[in-house]
Design a protein around this motif. Structure first.
Motif, PDB file in Angstrom:
ATOM      1  N   SER A 523     -51.539 -22.486  54.115  1.00 41.03           N
ATOM      2  CA  SER A 523     -52.014 -22.771  52.763  1.00 41.03           C
ATOM      3  C   SER A 523     -52.215 -21.477  51.992  1.00 41.03           C
ATOM      4  N   SER A 524     -52.307 -21.617  50.676  1.00 40.98           N
ATOM      5  CA  SER A 524     -52.577 -20.441  49.860  1.00 40.98           C
ATOM      6  C   SER A 524     -53.921 -19.837  50.220  1.00 40.98           C
ATOM      7  N   GLY A 525     -54.899 -20.678  50.541  1.00 41.15           N
ATOM      8  CA  GLY A 525     -56.218 -20.182  50.920  1.00 41.15           C
ATOM      9  C   GLY A 525     -56.166 -19.336  52.176  1.00 41.15           C
ATOM     10  N   ALA A 526     -55.361 -19.783  53.162  1.00 50.68           N
ATOM     11  CA  ALA A 526     -55.234 -19.002  54.390  1.00 50.68           C
ATOM     12  C   ALA A 526     -54.549 -17.674  54.123  1.00 50.68           C
ATOM     13  N   ASN A 527     -53.555 -17.668  53.225  1.00 50.06           N
ATOM     14  CA  ASN A 527     -52.904 -16.411  52.855  1.00 50.06           C
ATOM     15  C   ASN A 527     -53.885 -15.475  52.163  1.00 50.06           C
ATOM     16  N   GLU A 528     -54.710 -16.051  51.293  1.00 46.59           N
ATOM     17  CA  GLU A 528     -55.730 -15.246  50.607  1.00 46.59           C
ATOM     18  C   GLU A 528     -56.679 -14.602  51.604  1.00 46.59           C
ATOM     19  N   LEU A 529     -57.219 -15.417  52.492  1.00 49.92           N
ATOM     20  CA  LEU A 529     -58.217 -14.923  53.433  1.00 49.92           C
ATOM     21  C   LEU A 529     -57.624 -13.876  54.361  1.00 49.92           C
ATOM     22  N   ASN A 530     -56.400 -14.108  54.794  1.00 51.23           N
ATOM     23  CA  ASN A 530     -55.756 -13.152  55.674  1.00 51.23           C
ATOM     24  C   ASN A 530     -55.521 -11.821  54.964  1.00 51.23           C
ATOM     25  N   THR A 531     -55.071 -11.889  53.718  1.00 51.39           N
ATOM     26  CA  THR A 531     -54.824 -10.653  52.959  1.00 51.39           C
ATOM     27  C   THR A 531     -56.122  -9.928  52.656  1.00 51.39           C
ATOM     28  N   PHE A 532     -57.132 -10.703  52.258  1.00 51.07           N
ATOM     29  CA  PHE A 532     -58.433 -10.094  51.968  1.00 51.07           C
ATOM     30  C   PHE A 532     -58.996  -9.416  53.212  1.00 51.07           C
ATOM     31  N   THR A 636     -50.142   7.531  38.692  1.00 53.83           N
ATOM     32  CA  THR A 636     -50.531   6.281  38.048  1.00 53.83           C
ATOM     33  C   THR A 636     -50.438   5.120  39.019  1.00 53.83           C
ATOM     34  N   GLY A 637     -49.406   5.118  39.861  1.00 50.62           N
ATOM     35  CA  GLY A 637     -49.280   4.073  40.869  1.00 50.62           C
ATOM     36  C   GLY A 637     -50.441   4.080  41.842  1.00 50.62           C
ATOM     37  N   PHE A 638     -50.842   5.261  42.249  1.00 51.25           N
ATOM     38  CA  PHE A 638     -51.986   5.387  43.160  1.00 51.25           C
ATOM     39  C   PHE A 638     -53.258   4.846  42.506  1.00 51.25           C
ATOM     40  N   LEU A 639     -53.487   5.228  41.254  1.00 52.26           N
ATOM     41  CA  LEU A 639     -54.690   4.772  40.552  1.00 52.26           C
ATOM     42  C   LEU A 639     -54.654   3.265  40.329  1.00 52.26           C
ATOM     43  N   THR A 640     -53.472   2.718  40.094  1.00 43.77           N
ATOM     44  CA  THR A 640     -53.337   1.270  39.925  1.00 43.77           C
ATOM     45  C   THR A 640     -53.727   0.540  41.197  1.00 43.77           C
ATOM     46  N   PHE A 641     -53.310   1.064  42.333  1.00 40.81           N
ATOM     47  CA  PHE A 641     -53.611   0.431  43.615  1.00 40.81           C
ATOM     48  C   PHE A 641     -55.106   0.474  43.916  1.00 40.81           C
ATOM     49  N   VAL A 642     -55.731   1.634  43.722  1.00 34.54           N
ATOM     50  CA  VAL A 642     -57.133   1.777  44.137  1.00 34.54           C
ATOM     51  C   VAL A 642     -58.101   1.150  43.146  1.00 34.54           C
ATOM     52  N   PHE A 643     -57.664   0.860  41.916  1.00 31.25           N
ATOM     53  CA  PHE A 643     -58.603   0.318  40.938  1.00 31.25           C
ATOM     54  C   PHE A 643     -59.190  -1.012  41.405  1.00 31.25           C
ATOM     55  N   CYS A 644     -58.359  -1.913  41.904  1.00 29.72           N
ATOM     56  CA  CYS A 644     -58.864  -3.210  42.370  1.00 29.72           C
ATOM     57  C   CYS A 644     -57.960  -3.787  43.448  1.00 29.72           C
ATOM     58  N   PRO A 645     -58.048  -3.284  44.687  1.00 30.24           N
ATOM     59  CA  PRO A 645     -57.204  -3.796  45.777  1.00 30.24           C
ATOM     60  C   PRO A 645     -57.344  -5.289  46.045  1.00 30.24           C
ATOM     61  N   PRO A 646     -58.526  -5.922  45.832  1.00 29.79           N
ATOM     62  CA  PRO A 646     -58.612  -7.364  46.091  1.00 29.79           C
ATOM     63  C   PRO A 646     -57.623  -8.209  45.291  1.00 29.79           C
ATOM     64  N   VAL A 647     -57.040  -7.631  44.232  1.00 37.75           N
ATOM     65  CA  VAL A 647     -56.062  -8.390  43.463  1.00 37.75           C
ATOM     66  C   VAL A 647     -54.859  -8.757  44.331  1.00 37.75           C
ATOM     67  N   LEU A 648     -54.623  -8.017  45.425  1.00 36.20           N
ATOM     68  CA  LEU A 648     -53.533  -8.367  46.339  1.00 36.20           C
ATOM     69  C   LEU A 648     -53.784  -9.723  46.994  1.00 36.20           C
ATOM     70  N   ALA A 649     -55.023  -9.967  47.383  1.00 34.50           N
ATOM     71  CA  ALA A 649     -55.361 -11.279  47.949  1.00 34.50           C
ATOM     72  C   ALA A 649     -55.323 -12.345  46.864  1.00 34.50           C
ATOM     73  N   PHE A 650     -55.805 -12.029  45.685  1.00 33.62           N
ATOM     74  CA  PHE A 650     -55.837 -12.982  44.593  1.00 33.62           C
ATOM     75  C   PHE A 650     -54.431 -13.443  44.206  1.00 33.62           C
ATOM     76  N   SER A 651     -53.443 -12.570  44.406  1.00 38.53           N
ATOM     77  CA  SER A 651     -52.074 -12.915  44.031  1.00 38.53           C
ATOM     78  C   SER A 651     -51.534 -14.105  44.827  1.00 38.53           C
ATOM     79  N   HIS A 652     -52.132 -14.389  45.998  1.00 36.09           N
ATOM     80  CA  HIS A 652     -51.687 -15.519  46.828  1.00 36.09           C
ATOM     81  C   HIS A 652     -52.347 -16.831  46.426  1.00 36.09           C
ATOM     82  N   ARG A 653     -53.266 -16.800  45.505  1.00 41.56           N
ATOM     83  CA  ARG A 653     -54.154 -17.939  45.266  1.00 41.56           C
ATOM     84  C   ARG A 653     -53.409 -19.190  44.812  1.00 41.56           C
ATOM     85  N   PHE A 654     -52.323 -19.022  44.107  1.00 40.95           N
ATOM     86  CA  PHE A 654     -51.632 -20.178  43.542  1.00 40.95           C
ATOM     87  C   PHE A 654     -50.232 -20.377  44.138  1.00 40.95           C
TER      88      PHE A 654
END
Length: 927
Positions: A523-532, A636-654
């Motif tokens: 499920s998307s939730g399992a993907n989220e939790l695993n990524t987080f 800029t890529g480095f700063l983009t990544f470190v600004f909010c890493p949890p967005v990687l988990a959020f990307s799986h939400r839907f």
């Protein structure tokens, strides 16, 4: 106890097998597991947009709040005394009066010029008046407080010196004098070379003031330093007129109020920092007060606005002292970064640390460094509130260090973690404490991984690492596109533009990796939790690695690890509580993202503003071969990544399909932004200028007269500018590389290492313009008519056939010239310079000399291996003319009338160019 990789794998497989498929189960059942309708296959576009808008809006609010915190400065104070209490107070207006006189009324205060002498005389006069005012204030206070006067509170003694010294010291730029860096578009090559650069100075001037309570205070003093000279091409309002003005105002305040002093304070107004730190070297190695100085606070600038930052510190006691300032801004991140040498800059702090073995603080204004070392470093571009900010901080430091600090037994150390929190307060703790906290944070993270709270996997952790690589590498695609459109360095004119140009591609790379690693069977939730959970493991590994390396900057990884751990724990409690049927927690509650992001994303936003403020303008002066577009893209890529890493988990939400649409959308947005920017923006403008160096060289050996033009970054240059100068003089330029002609710009070492030249023959223009018919009709080189050029002669020559050593004394005379540079190749065995020994083998030597106005000569004793008494030493001498520094004076060849070469260049310079200009003569001598 942490779960083993096999256990993690089994648990992840179990999670995948027991997770409800996205097409089964009712909405009510899914919501019991903390899942939205989107997870059960019934999500609407409105739901998806609402969730993303809420999360991104939250991050945007954090950014706006931090922007306000980061760039808000204190209100400038106009009155020198408090209108209510009548007490003296720090006044920005008083500072600006000093700055305006130095930068506007006097102008370019280059060492060796009349303006430098004028600045010295002005400061001596002003300080003498402050001394008189101190005595008046003291008598007034004693009269008003005669009944309550005690021995504990008194006015400080006011002592003053003017130091004039000769000396020498070795100067390897950024302590890397033996390493030459050559770079091109495809590679970077480091070549070890035998190069020794020595500095000689004559009549170097310092103005020194000491405030103390008497002999008991004089034994332990704090040093406050700034410099009143300027570099070529700059009136130096902020660099370092601001530091001078701040110190003058601190002297006024401290000398006109009673205090309980226990330590003295020495104010050093040094007259030669831009000439490569000569005046600070003279003070710390020769002045009578040097042995009583225990620590130093250096005030510098490489920008014109924003907060000043603490970017170098090497003592726990001094860092703790800084914690008392009202507007703290500093981080060990800057300290670690500066230590790498990536920032091509240096300050007087180096001399105090190396030659005085002092601990201390190095503070500098750094925002808007586009104007640094240019003709635009003027009072009108110094942001309102900046002098107040620096002044209140420096005054608080001076007060604490003189009244409360223990200055004995200060130990130098880099084992301190320190940072400000949104500019509101300051945190500092030892490296030992940091390791303990990192151990506890890492242990807590591993503990949650051994429980159902966190569900990381090897696959998920690899996806995080690959997302990081994609974040920093894919923005280079934008660089390729910008160059294909012929618009490199589009981001240079505005720091924030780099985020628009490169962040969408960085995010597309991050989410693209997550798309590839999304498990469609779960499920998307399992993907989220695993990524987080994998994010937590990723940062825990990073924390352990960086802590093991001993970097104090590892506190940032501790912040990420702790935040994700707390968020996962709260998520488990919340989702488990909402679950009525006892099923496993296999989802991420929406609130978890806010919990995980609020602290690290807030802090990183504050830091990101500083990083962009430093690095974007810096790319305009790091050399024409530096791949600056790629550097900024990766940054800029480095700063983009470190600004909010949890967005990687959020990307799986839907789900995977939505994730694919997001990636495509980001690519489209990236393309539109690049095309729009290329069509509407330019790399440079008047307040974000391109740095161009121009020198008019008269080669006395070859007889050539030429205009040498160079620039400091790889942005557009030849077509928009050099071709215009070619048209002005009706001559085509020839190109000279820096590698093949390292001596072309010897007059401005160390920047000659980065400058390649376009050379225009000025002989036809000069002959056409001169009113001297003899010169216009002569077939002789123009240098034939130049008089009183610098000369080298040899005296006391001897040769010892038994040792093969030849001795001589080199005499240089250079009336009306400054900043001479002598370079030669030989196997030196000894010389009269006491600050460093020559190499033990055949080497290339560069000896730079500066002196104050009317210092027109120097001497040097040399001994070298020679094949015989006639094996003479070949020395090339480069000398800089004194005319034209800020006064737009025409150059003159004696006997030929006025030659308008430099004036013509200056008057026709486009607004987007910042010129550093001067004239030199080059000659060779056999000694």
């Amino acid at each position: 106890m942490a779960a083993t990789p096999s256990a993690l794998k089994q648990r992840n497989q179990k999670a995948a097998s027991t997770t409800l498929p996205s097409s089964t189960g009712t909405s009510k059942e899914n919501n019991k597991h903390g899942l939205t309708k989107a997870h059960s296959g019934f999500s609407s576009r409105k739901t998806i947009l609402s969730a993303w808008a809420t999360f991104l809006g939250f991050l945007l609010i954090l950014g706006i709040i931090n922007y306000q915190l980061h760039y808000t400065l204190p209100t400038p104070v106009q009155d020198a005394t408090n209108p209510v209490t009548g007490e003296v107070q720090f006044s920005e207006e008083s500072v600006r009066k000093v700055v305006r006189h130095l930068a506007h009324d006097i102008g370019y205060r280059v060492v060796g010029t009349e303006q430098e002498v004028e600045a010295k005389e002005y400061l001596i006069k002003e300080l003498a008046q402050l001394k008189e005012q101190s005595l008046v204030a003291q008598h007034r206070w004693k009269g008003e407080n005669k009944a309550t006067e005690t021995q504990d509170v008194s006015f400080p003694n006011f002592d003053m010196w003017v130091q004039v010294s000769d000396g020498s010291h070795r100067f390897d730029f950024m302590s890397k004098g033996k390493t030459a860096l050559y770079a091109n578009q495809f590679s970077v090559v480091v070549v070890v070379v035998s190069l020794l650069v020595m500095k000689m100075y004559t009549n170097m001037t310092n103005i020194i003031v000491r405030l103390s309570c008497g002999p008991e205070c004089d034994e332990n003093t704090i040093l406050l330093n700034s410099h009143y000279d300027t570099t070529l091409g700059s009136p130096g309002a902020v660099d370092d007129g601001l530091g001078v003005g701040v110190m003058m105002e601190i002297i006024r305040v401290m000398s006109q109020r009673p205090s309980k002093m226990k330590n003295g304070i020495v104010f050093l107004f040094n007259g030669g920092e831009e000439s490569l730190q000569d005046a600070s070297h003279a003070f710390i190695t020769q002045h009578e007060l040097k042995d009583n100085v225990r620590a130093v606070v250096n005030l510098e600038a490489c920008g014109t606005s924003g907060r000043e930052i603490l970017f170098q510190a090497n003592s726990r006691a001094m860092i703790d002292a800084y914690a008392t300032v009202p507007h703290p801004h500093g981080t060990v991140l800057a300290n670690d970064l500066f230590a790498t040498g990536l920032i091509l800059s240096d300050t007087d702090y180096r001399q105090f640390a190396e030659h005085g073995n002092l601990t201390g603080l190095d503070m500098a204004v750094y925002k808007n460094s586009y104007l640094y070392h240019t003709h635009l470093d003027l009072d009108e571009y110094m942001e309102a509130g900046l002098p107040q900010h620096m002044g209140e901080n420096a005054l608080a430091l001076a007060t604490f260090l003189t009244e409360k600090a223990e200055l004995t037994n200060l130990e130098a150390t880099t084992s301190v973690v320190f940072f400000d929190v949104f500019g509101l307060f300051f945190v500092a703790y030892s490296w030992a404490t940091a390791l303990k906290s990192h151990f506890l944070i890492g242990g807590l993270a591993l503990l949650t991984m051994a429980t159902p709270v966190s569900r990381p996997s090897v696959r998920g952790t690899i996806s995080i690492f690959l997302s990081f690589l994609a974040a920093i590498l894919l923005p280079n695609v934008s660089v390729i596109l910008l160059k294909a459109l012929g618009t490199p360095m589009q981001w240079f004119s505005h720091e924030w533009l780099s985020s628009l140009l490169f962040s969408p591609m960085s995010l597309a790379g991050m989410f693209g990796v997550q798309y590839l690693f999304h498990d469609s069977k779960a499920s998307s939730g399992a993907n989220e939790l695993n990524t987080f959970s994998s994010l937590q493991l990723f940062f825990t590994i990073a924390l352990a690695s960086v802590s093991y390396a001993g970097l104090a900057s590892s506190y940032v990884f501790a912040l990420f690890t702790l935040s994700t751990t707390i968020a996962l724990f709260i998520n488990y409690r919340k989702v488990a509580q909402e679950s009525k049927n006892g099923s496993e927690v296999l989802s991420v509650d929406f609130s978890t993202y806010f919990i995980a992001s609020i602290i690290p994303s807030s802090y990183l936003a504050f830091v990101i503003f500083s990083v962009l403020d430093i690095f974007i303008p810096l790319t305009g002066r790091i050399g024409v071969d530096a791949p600056v577009d790629n550097i900024v893209a990766v940054l800029t890529g480095f700063l983009t990544f470190v600004f909010c890493p949890p967005v990687l988990a959020f990307s799986h939400r839907f789900g995977r399909t939505v994730l694919k649409h997001i990636v495509i959308g980001l690519l489209v947005i990236h393309l539109l932004i690049v095309l729009l920017s290329s069509a509407t923006s330019s790399a440079y403008d008047e307040l974000h200028p391109k740095r161009v160096f121009v020198q008019h060289v008269r080669n006395m050996t070859s007889g050539e007269s030429g205009l040498y033009i160079a620039h400091a970054d790889p942005g557009p240059f030849y077509e928009p500018y050099v071709t215009k100068v070619e048209t002005l003089f009706n001559e085509i330029s020839t190109f000279r590389s820096a590698e093949a002609n390292p001596g072309d710009w010897s007059a401005i070492y160390p920047f000659n290492q980065f400058l390649e030249s376009y050379v225009i023959d000025t002989t036809p223009y000069i002959k056409a313009q001169t009113k001297n018919q003899t010169i216009s009709e002569s077939q002789e080189p123009l240098t034939t008519f130049v008089q009183q050029t610098p000369r080298l002669t040899a005296e006391k020559i001897s040769y010892d056939p038994s040792t093969g050593l030849r001795k001589l004394t080199v005499l240089c005379t250079h009336p009306n010239y400054i900043w001479t540079v002598a370079s030669f190749d030989t196997h030196l065995t000894s010389w009269s310079l006491t600050s460093s020994e020559p190499f033990t083998h055949h080497s290339h030597y560069v000896i730079r000399h500066v002196g104050t106005f009317a210092s027109d000569g120097w001497s040097l004793e040399l001994e070298y291996k020679a094949s015989g008494p006639e094996d003479k030493l070949t020395v090339e001498l480069t000398s800089m003319e004194t005319e034209g520094f800020g006064k737009d004076e025409e150059r003159e060849l004696i006997g030929s009338g006025e030659i308008g070469v430099m004036r013509k260049v200056l008057k026709n310079a486009p607004s987007w160019v910042a010129l550093t200009y001067f004239g030199t003569t080059v000659d060779r001598f056999q000694l």
